[in-house]
Design an enzyme around this catalytic site. Structure first.
Site, PDB file in Angstrom:
ATOM      1  N   HIS A 133      26.798 -36.548 -16.212  1.00  0.00           N
ATOM      2  CA  HIS A 133      25.720 -36.671 -17.212  1.00  0.00           C
ATOM      3  C   HIS A 133      24.590 -37.483 -16.619  1.00  0.00           C
ATOM      4  O   HIS A 133      24.829 -38.431 -15.860  1.00  0.00           O
ATOM      5  CB  HIS A 133      26.229 -37.359 -18.486  1.00  0.00           C
ATOM      6  CG  HIS A 133      25.346 -37.112 -19.662  1.00  0.00           C
ATOM      7  ND1 HIS A 133      24.221 -37.860 -19.910  1.00  0.00           N
ATOM      8  CD2 HIS A 133      25.399 -36.167 -20.614  1.00  0.00           C
ATOM      9  CE1 HIS A 133      23.638 -37.394 -21.016  1.00  0.00           C
ATOM     10  NE2 HIS A 133      24.322 -36.371 -21.450  1.00  0.00           N
ATOM     11  N   ASP A 174      30.573 -31.330 -23.517  1.00  0.00           N
ATOM     12  CA  ASP A 174      30.920 -29.904 -23.394  1.00  0.00           C
ATOM     13  C   ASP A 174      32.323 -29.655 -22.888  1.00  0.00           C
ATOM     14  O   ASP A 174      32.788 -28.513 -22.909  1.00  0.00           O
ATOM     15  CB  ASP A 174      29.903 -29.232 -22.446  1.00  0.00           C
ATOM     16  CG  ASP A 174      28.516 -29.248 -23.038  1.00  0.00           C
ATOM     17  OD1 ASP A 174      27.600 -29.802 -22.401  1.00  0.00           O
ATOM     18  OD2 ASP A 174      28.360 -28.743 -24.158  1.00  0.00           O
TER      19      ASP A 174
HETATM   20  C1  SDX Z   1      24.437 -31.659 -21.731  1.00  0.00           C
HETATM   21  O1  SDX Z   1      20.733 -34.905 -21.185  1.00  0.00           O
HETATM   22  C2  SDX Z   1      21.548 -34.776 -22.144  1.00  0.00           C
HETATM   23  O2  SDX Z   1      21.692 -35.637 -22.989  1.00  0.00           O
HETATM   24  C3  SDX Z   1      22.314 -33.471 -22.184  1.00  0.00           C
HETATM   25  C4  SDX Z   1      23.369 -33.340 -23.273  1.00  0.00           C
HETATM   26  C5  SDX Z   1      22.772 -33.315 -24.658  1.00  0.00           C
HETATM   27  O3  SDX Z   1      23.501 -33.659 -25.606  1.00  0.00           O
HETATM   28  O4  SDX Z   1      21.606 -32.872 -24.792  1.00  0.00           O
HETATM   29  O5  SDX Z   1      24.289 -34.412 -23.164  1.00  0.00           O
HETATM   30  C6  SDX Z   1      24.152 -32.024 -23.138  1.00  0.00           C
HETATM   31  O6  SDX Z   1      23.673 -30.943 -21.143  1.00  0.00           O
HETATM   32  C7  SDX Z   1      25.645 -32.263 -21.054  1.00  0.00           C
HETATM   33  C8  SDX Z   1      25.751 -31.840 -19.554  1.00  0.00           C
HETATM   34  C9  SDX Z   1      26.340 -30.432 -19.491  1.00  0.00           C
HETATM   35  N1  SDX Z   1      26.282 -29.919 -18.115  1.00  0.00           N
HETATM   36  C10 SDX Z   1      27.384 -29.810 -17.361  1.00  0.00           C
HETATM   37  O7  SDX Z   1      28.516 -30.168 -17.695  1.00  0.00           O
HETATM   38  C11 SDX Z   1      27.128 -29.160 -15.994  1.00  0.00           C
HETATM   39  C12 SDX Z   1      27.850 -29.955 -14.896  1.00  0.00           C
HETATM   40  N2  SDX Z   1      27.165 -31.238 -14.768  1.00  0.00           N
HETATM   41  C13 SDX Z   1      26.162 -31.374 -13.744  1.00  0.00           C
HETATM   42  O8  SDX Z   1      25.490 -30.243 -13.346  1.00  0.00           O
HETATM   43  C14 SDX Z   1      25.366 -32.682 -13.817  1.00  0.00           C
HETATM   44  O9  SDX Z   1      26.268 -33.685 -13.968  1.00  0.00           O
HETATM   45  C15 SDX Z   1      24.276 -32.801 -14.866  1.00  0.00           C
HETATM   46  C16 SDX Z   1      23.312 -31.668 -14.809  1.00  0.00           C
HETATM   47  C17 SDX Z   1      24.853 -32.921 -16.218  1.00  0.00           C
HETATM   48  C18 SDX Z   1      23.519 -34.118 -14.559  1.00  0.00           C
HETATM   49  O10 SDX Z   1      22.930 -33.953 -13.333  1.00  0.00           O
HETATM   50  P1  SDX Z   1      22.013 -35.110 -12.670  1.00  0.00           P
HETATM   51  O11 SDX Z   1      21.933 -36.299 -13.536  1.00  0.00           O
HETATM   52  O12 SDX Z   1      20.740 -34.481 -12.219  1.00  0.00           O
HETATM   53  O13 SDX Z   1      22.872 -35.549 -11.466  1.00  0.00           O
HETATM   54  P2  SDX Z   1      22.738 -34.912 -10.032  1.00  0.00           P
HETATM   55  O14 SDX Z   1      22.736 -33.420 -10.121  1.00  0.00           O
HETATM   56  O15 SDX Z   1      21.617 -35.592  -9.321  1.00  0.00           O
HETATM   57  O16 SDX Z   1      24.139 -35.338  -9.373  1.00  0.00           O
HETATM   58  C19 SDX Z   1      24.297 -36.653  -8.848  1.00  0.00           C
HETATM   59  C20 SDX Z   1      25.460 -36.509  -7.881  1.00  0.00           C
HETATM   60  C21 SDX Z   1      25.264 -35.354  -6.894  1.00  0.00           C
HETATM   61  O17 SDX Z   1      26.031 -35.663  -5.734  1.00  0.00           O
HETATM   62  P3  SDX Z   1      25.201 -36.302  -4.436  1.00  0.00           P
HETATM   63  O18 SDX Z   1      24.275 -35.180  -3.960  1.00  0.00           O
HETATM   64  O19 SDX Z   1      24.445 -37.509  -4.956  1.00  0.00           O
HETATM   65  O20 SDX Z   1      26.294 -36.638  -3.466  1.00  0.00           O
HETATM   66  O21 SDX Z   1      26.648 -36.199  -8.617  1.00  0.00           O
HETATM   67  C22 SDX Z   1      27.118 -34.904  -8.236  1.00  0.00           C
HETATM   68  C23 SDX Z   1      25.966 -34.193  -7.557  1.00  0.00           C
HETATM   69  O22 SDX Z   1      26.440 -33.225  -6.624  1.00  0.00           O
HETATM   70  N3  SDX Z   1      27.515 -34.222  -9.483  1.00  0.00           N
HETATM   71  C24 SDX Z   1      28.564 -33.411  -9.567  1.00  0.00           C
HETATM   72  C25 SDX Z   1      28.606 -33.018 -10.915  1.00  0.00           C
HETATM   73  N4  SDX Z   1      27.594 -33.584 -11.572  1.00  0.00           N
HETATM   74  C26 SDX Z   1      26.913 -34.325 -10.679  1.00  0.00           C
HETATM   75  N5  SDX Z   1      29.473 -32.993  -8.643  1.00  0.00           N
HETATM   76  C27 SDX Z   1      30.439 -32.149  -9.111  1.00  0.00           C
HETATM   77  N6  SDX Z   1      30.544 -31.736 -10.401  1.00  0.00           N
HETATM   78  C28 SDX Z   1      29.658 -32.138 -11.314  1.00  0.00           C
HETATM   79  N7  SDX Z   1      29.768 -31.731 -12.568  1.00  0.00           N
END
Ligand code: SDX
Length: 427
Positions: free
Chosen positions: A304, A361
């Site tokens: 998140h 989710d």
């Molecule tokens: C919702 O914003 C909100 O409030 C949203 C929400 C709402 O109520 O409106 O809460 C609803 O959208 C919840 C999120 C649902 N999405 C998912 O479950 C999809 C999987 N999650 C990710 O794609 C990710 O965690 C996000 C999109 C939710 C957040 O992404 P960020 O904050 O942009 O983080 P990032 O992509 O910069 O990741 C930071 C690091 C990265 O690794 P590094 O490159 O730094 O080594 O964390 C890793 C990412 O690769 N990472 C993950 C991951 N999420 C982040 N690695 C594996 N699996 C994951 N799910």
């Protein structure tokens, strides 16, 4: 004494005001930065950038706190109806008995959809995704209800119309996709019950409303009702900032929510778990792929932007899941798989180091499966829940004296100046 931050660059010092929120959050106001320094800031994904002040929802991502207008989401999930929660977000306070009755009457009176809109549904290809249909139908409401938001009264009617009709429109898309008779809203059923009845009732098989299912849906929608400046809410505010109408702004919010990184994640979680199940339940390789920087695969339902601890909504959703499946005597293998996956991920150094925990989710899809919602409607369920929040945020932005049209800047990294080349002189 005013709090000030200093930025020093190229031998010059720029003093920038610092603003503080009611919960102690601090922000550096850079509104004058470009005028004084000629420079802008860069913040991909606006991870460190505030777009507004707001008095609707407070989140503490480090502590896993979520409050709507100061009330903890845990208390609302336990004690409030979704209608009360929607009223709270939109009006800033819980309704008294009279206000709730008036709100209920308006919701009932506006719950029908114009009969001419049925033709739109019948002309979408049967396999159309319900989120695309919902976004289009919400936008189409403007054509049927042009009187929008010139006066406070008109705004309240438009807002209530949207809240009332969104359930009917969602259920209609489901029934028409099956070629089934559309079930109309009933004046004797409350908000959640009416939706369930419109989705699952049939002239030949009356739907039996179960208290456990109604409770699960009520809590599901309360947990999704608002979440400060998330992607889809930001989209609603950006579209609203050009003074486009509310239906257009909400339609944009639905479109943004559709993405698998945002509201589409609840559908993506079930698809991911189903894929793991087909792969002999091998969740370890899914975790391995999620950790591989060269693999675009992500563990859906994990991580998140704001929560760097367990999403408080996920904790409540897991309990809703256990209670509902227990009450309905459902053994869902995907739930067992999800629990195993969560346990393994939470022990894994990668997830610990990256502060990746289950978000709202992760378990919500299993609740929706148990209710009988088709997978391709999971994000529509999120949208119905989030609608009060979108509306509240839109209203707040319309009334914000500091509000202006959203227009971010950029840093240009393209070709520098050069002349047009006639076609015969080109390589
Ligand atoms: C919702 O914003 C909100 O409030 C949203 C929400 C709402 O109520 O409106 O809460 C609803 O959208 C919840 C999120 C649902 N999405 C998912 O479950 C999809 C999987 N999650 C990710 O794609 C990710 O965690 C996000 C999109 C939710 C957040 O992404 P960020 O904050 O942009 O983080 P990032 O992509 O910069 O990741 C930071 C690091 C990265 O690794 P590094 O490159 O730094 O080594 O964390 C890793 C990412 O690769 N990472 C993950 C991951 N999420 C982040 N690695 C594996 N699996 C994951 N799910």
């Amino acid at each position: 004494m005013n709090d000030v931050a200093e930025l020093r660059y190229n031998g010059k010092t720029y003093k920038l005001p610092v603003i503080a929120g009611s919960e102690g959050e601090k922000a550096i106001d850079i509104s004058r930065l470009r005028a004084e320094s000629g420079m802008i800031t860069m913040d991909y994904g606006f991870a460190n950038t505030g777009s507004c002040t707001s008095n609707i929802t407070f989140m503490d991502g480090e502590k896993g706190v979520l409050r709507y207008c100061g009330i903890p989401v845990e208390q609302l999930a336990e004690k409030a109806t979704f209608k009360e929660t929607a009223y709270l977000l939109i009006n800033g306070h819980l309704p008294n008995r009279r206000q709730l009755t008036d709100f209920s009457v308006l919701l009932n009176d506006h719950s029908l959809v114009h009969e001419d809109m049925k033709i739109f549904y019948q002309n979408f290809p049967r396999a159309s995704h319900p989120m695309g249909i919902l976004s289009a139908m919400v936008n189409a409401l403007r054509s049927f209800y042009p009187a929008l938001h010139e006066s406070e009264e008109e705004i309240n009617i438009t807002v209530t119309r949207l809240l009332a009709k969104v359930r009917t429109m969602a259920a209609m898309s489901y029934k028409i996709s099956l070629g089934h008779t559309v079930v109309y809203p009933r004046p004797d059923l409350a908000y959640c019950e009416n939706f369930l009845n419109m989705m699952f009732d049939s002239p030949v098989r009356p739907y039996q409303l179960k208290p456990e299912v109604i409770k699960a849906l009520r809590v599901f929608w309360i947990l999704h009702a608002d979440h400060e400046q998330n992607c889809s809410t930001a989209a609603v505010r950006v579209v609203g900032s050009s003074r486009a109408n509310l239906y257009a702004a909400i339609s944009a919010g639905i479109a943004a929510l559709w993405g698998p990184l945002h509201g589409g994640a609840n559908q993506a979680v079930i698809e991911m778990l189903t894929q793991i199940q087909k792969n002999n339940g091998d969740f370890k390789s899914a975790i391995g792929r999620a950790k591989d920087r060269n693999d675009p695969f992500r563990l859906m339902g994990f991580g998140h932007r704001v929560y760097k601890t367990y999403d408080p909504r996920a904790k409540i959703m897991k309990k809703v899941c256990d209670d509902l499946l227990g009450a309905l005597s459902i053994q869902d293998p995907l739930l067992d798989l999800a629990v195993e996956l969560e346990e393994a991920a939470l022990k894994d150094p990668y997830f610990i180091d990256h502060n990746l925990y289950p978000n709202v989710d992760f378990y919500s899809g299993i609740v929706l499966r148990a209710i009988g919602i088709p997978t391709n409607m999971f994000t529509v369920m999120f949208a119905i829940g989030r609608l009060p929040g979108w509306i509240a945020q839109w209203k707040e932005s319309m009334d914000d004296p500091n509000w202006k049209i959203s227009r971010p800047r950029q840093v240009y990294i393209g070709e520098t100046l050069h002349d047009f080349v006639p076609i015969d002189d080109r390589e």
